[in-house]
Design a protein around this motif. Structure first.
Motif, short mmCIF file in Angstrom:
data_model
loop_
_atom_site.label_atom_id
_atom_site.label_comp_id
_atom_site.label_asym_id
_atom_site.label_seq_id
_atom_site.Cartn_x
_atom_site.Cartn_y
_atom_site.Cartn_z
N PRO A 119 0.81 -1.22 0.00
CA PRO A 119 0.00 0.00 0.00
C PRO A 119 0.84 1.27 0.00
O PRO A 119 0.47 2.27 -0.62
CB PRO A 119 -0.83 -0.12 1.28
CG PRO A 119 -0.10 -1.07 2.15
CD PRO A 119 0.57 -2.02 1.22
N THR B 159 2.13 1.74 -3.58
CA THR B 159 1.03 2.13 -4.47
C THR B 159 0.65 3.58 -4.25
O THR B 159 0.37 4.32 -5.20
CB THR B 159 -0.19 1.22 -4.24
OG1 THR B 159 0.20 -0.14 -4.44
CG2 THR B 159 -1.31 1.57 -5.21
N ARG B 160 0.63 4.01 -2.99
CA ARG B 160 0.31 5.41 -2.69
C ARG B 160 1.34 6.35 -3.30
O ARG B 160 0.99 7.37 -3.89
CB ARG B 160 0.23 5.61 -1.17
CG ARG B 160 0.02 7.07 -0.76
CD ARG B 160 -0.15 7.22 0.73
NE ARG B 160 -1.46 6.77 1.16
CZ ARG B 160 -2.55 7.56 1.12
NH1 ARG B 160 -2.48 8.78 0.67
NH2 ARG B 160 -3.70 7.08 1.54
N VAL C 178 -5.15 -6.07 -5.25
CA VAL C 178 -4.93 -5.16 -4.12
C VAL C 178 -4.35 -3.84 -4.63
O VAL C 178 -4.79 -2.76 -4.23
CB VAL C 178 -3.98 -5.79 -3.08
CG1 VAL C 178 -3.65 -4.79 -1.97
CG2 VAL C 178 -4.60 -7.04 -2.49
N THR D 144 -7.02 -1.79 -6.61
CA THR D 144 -8.04 -1.21 -5.75
C THR D 144 -7.45 -0.09 -4.90
O THR D 144 -8.08 0.95 -4.69
CB THR D 144 -8.68 -2.29 -4.85
OG1 THR D 144 -9.17 -3.35 -5.68
CG2 THR D 144 -9.83 -1.72 -4.04
N THR D 145 -6.22 -0.29 -4.41
CA THR D 145 -5.54 0.76 -3.66
C THR D 145 -5.36 1.99 -4.53
O THR D 145 -5.58 3.13 -4.09
CB THR D 145 -4.17 0.27 -3.16
OG1 THR D 145 -4.35 -0.89 -2.35
CG2 THR D 145 -3.47 1.34 -2.35
N GLN D 146 -4.97 1.76 -5.78
CA GLN D 146 -4.80 2.88 -6.72
C GLN D 146 -6.11 3.65 -6.88
O GLN D 146 -6.13 4.89 -6.90
CB GLN D 146 -4.37 2.34 -8.09
CG GLN D 146 -4.22 3.39 -9.16
CD GLN D 146 -2.87 4.06 -9.11
OE1 GLN D 146 -1.84 3.40 -9.03
NE2 GLN D 146 -2.86 5.38 -9.17
N PHE E 61 -8.63 3.82 -4.73
CA PHE E 61 -8.89 4.56 -3.48
C PHE E 61 -8.11 5.88 -3.48
O PHE E 61 -8.67 6.95 -3.22
CB PHE E 61 -8.46 3.73 -2.27
CG PHE E 61 -9.55 2.91 -1.66
CD1 PHE E 61 -10.62 3.51 -1.00
CD2 PHE E 61 -9.52 1.52 -1.71
CE1 PHE E 61 -11.63 2.76 -0.42
CE2 PHE E 61 -10.52 0.75 -1.13
CZ PHE E 61 -11.59 1.38 -0.48
N TYR F 288 -13.44 -2.88 -5.70
CA TYR F 288 -13.65 -3.23 -4.29
C TYR F 288 -14.55 -4.45 -4.16
O TYR F 288 -14.34 -5.33 -3.32
CB TYR F 288 -14.28 -2.00 -3.64
CG TYR F 288 -14.50 -2.03 -2.15
CD1 TYR F 288 -15.71 -2.43 -1.62
CD2 TYR F 288 -13.52 -1.59 -1.27
CE1 TYR F 288 -15.94 -2.41 -0.26
CE2 TYR F 288 -13.74 -1.56 0.09
CZ TYR F 288 -14.96 -1.98 0.60
OH TYR F 288 -15.19 -1.95 1.94
N TYR G 96 -11.04 2.69 3.10
CA TYR G 96 -9.67 2.33 2.69
C TYR G 96 -8.94 1.61 3.83
O TYR G 96 -8.29 0.58 3.63
CB TYR G 96 -8.95 3.61 2.29
CG TYR G 96 -7.50 3.45 1.90
CD1 TYR G 96 -6.49 4.03 2.67
CD2 TYR G 96 -7.12 2.76 0.75
CE1 TYR G 96 -5.17 3.91 2.31
CE2 TYR G 96 -5.79 2.64 0.38
CZ TYR G 96 -4.82 3.22 1.17
OH TYR G 96 -3.50 3.10 0.80
N PHE H 267 -7.76 -2.66 4.12
CA PHE H 267 -6.48 -3.28 4.44
C PHE H 267 -6.52 -4.07 5.74
O PHE H 267 -5.83 -5.07 5.88
CB PHE H 267 -5.37 -2.23 4.45
CG PHE H 267 -4.83 -1.97 3.08
CD1 PHE H 267 -3.99 -2.89 2.46
CD2 PHE H 267 -5.19 -0.85 2.38
CE1 PHE H 267 -3.51 -2.68 1.18
CE2 PHE H 267 -4.72 -0.62 1.09
CZ PHE H 267 -3.89 -1.54 0.50
#
Length: 214
Positions: free
Chosen positions: A55, A58-59, A118, A121-123, A125, A153, A200, A204
């Motif tokens: 995560p 990705t952030r 993952v 979906t993180t992207q 968010f 999601y 979010y 996780f």
């Protein structure tokens, strides 16, 4: 007659607000590259776990893409940017070129809920939360991003029981009922960001719980 230069006077990089914002954006981009390089090296050395790394990586990749849009005229390529500021961060450069975390790049999982899901979906968010922070308010700006987020999601088993799902679907219904040019209010935007941020975190936590059972 030239005015003598005072060594005690602060040297300014900018004289207008636009120039100030440009330099602040370039500084933020610089910081993202440095942070990503530290993260990559920490992951290779097992100083951070895959669950922590994915995560966070990705952030940073998402923030990089956002900042690149803001400084596009001044940054023809990340290689030129790093060369201009003499940045020696090969691990970060590789990750930026690949565009996904190492856990996705080298994933060998056969199950459907892989690191790729993952990461995607993180992207979604982060992209949506960044849009709200950048003060996007119109339905035609927010609805496509939220729809993509909810769709990704929903692929995860058990997501129908997560509290965040019902809240995001509720916001999707709200946006669906608006005209394309209609905008949500400042209060709605803050509540929406709050709800999505909690979803979010829940996302996780739920995945972490599942991973710990294996």
């Amino acid at each position: 007659m030239s005015v003598p230069l005072s060594l005690d006077e602060e040297a300014r990089l900018y004289t207008t607000n636009a120039e100030r914002e440009k330099y602040e954006s370039l500084a933020t981009l610089y910081g993202i590259v440095v942070a990503l390089d530290y993260l990559e090296r920490a992951y290779v050395r097992d100083s951070v776990t895959a669950a922590e790394y994915s995560p966070a990586c990705t952030r940073l990749l998402s923030q990089y893409k956002t900042m690149l849009k803001l400084v596009g005229d001044d940054v023809p390529s990340i290689e030129q940017f790093m060369s201009r500021y003499r940045m020696d961060h090969p691990a970060a450069l590789h990750r930026l070129k690949v565009g996904v975390p190492a856990t996705v790049e080298h994933s060998s999982e056969a199950g459907p809920e892989t690191g790729k899901w993952v990461a995607e979906t993180t992207q979604s968010f982060i992209t949506f939360m960044d849009a709200l922070r950048l003060r996007l308010r119109a339905k035609d700006q927010l609805h496509p991003i939220l729809q993509e987020l909810v769709t990704g999601y929903a692929r995860f088993k058990g997501s129908k029981d997560w509290e965040g799902r019902s809240k995001m679907v509720g916001w999707l219904i709200t946006l669906n009922g608006m005209k394309a040019s209609d905008e949500i209010s400042e209060e709605q935007s803050r509540q929406l960001l709050f709800d999505v941020d909690h979803a979010y975190a829940e996302f996780f936590r739920s995945l972490g719980g599942k991973d710990n059972r294996h």
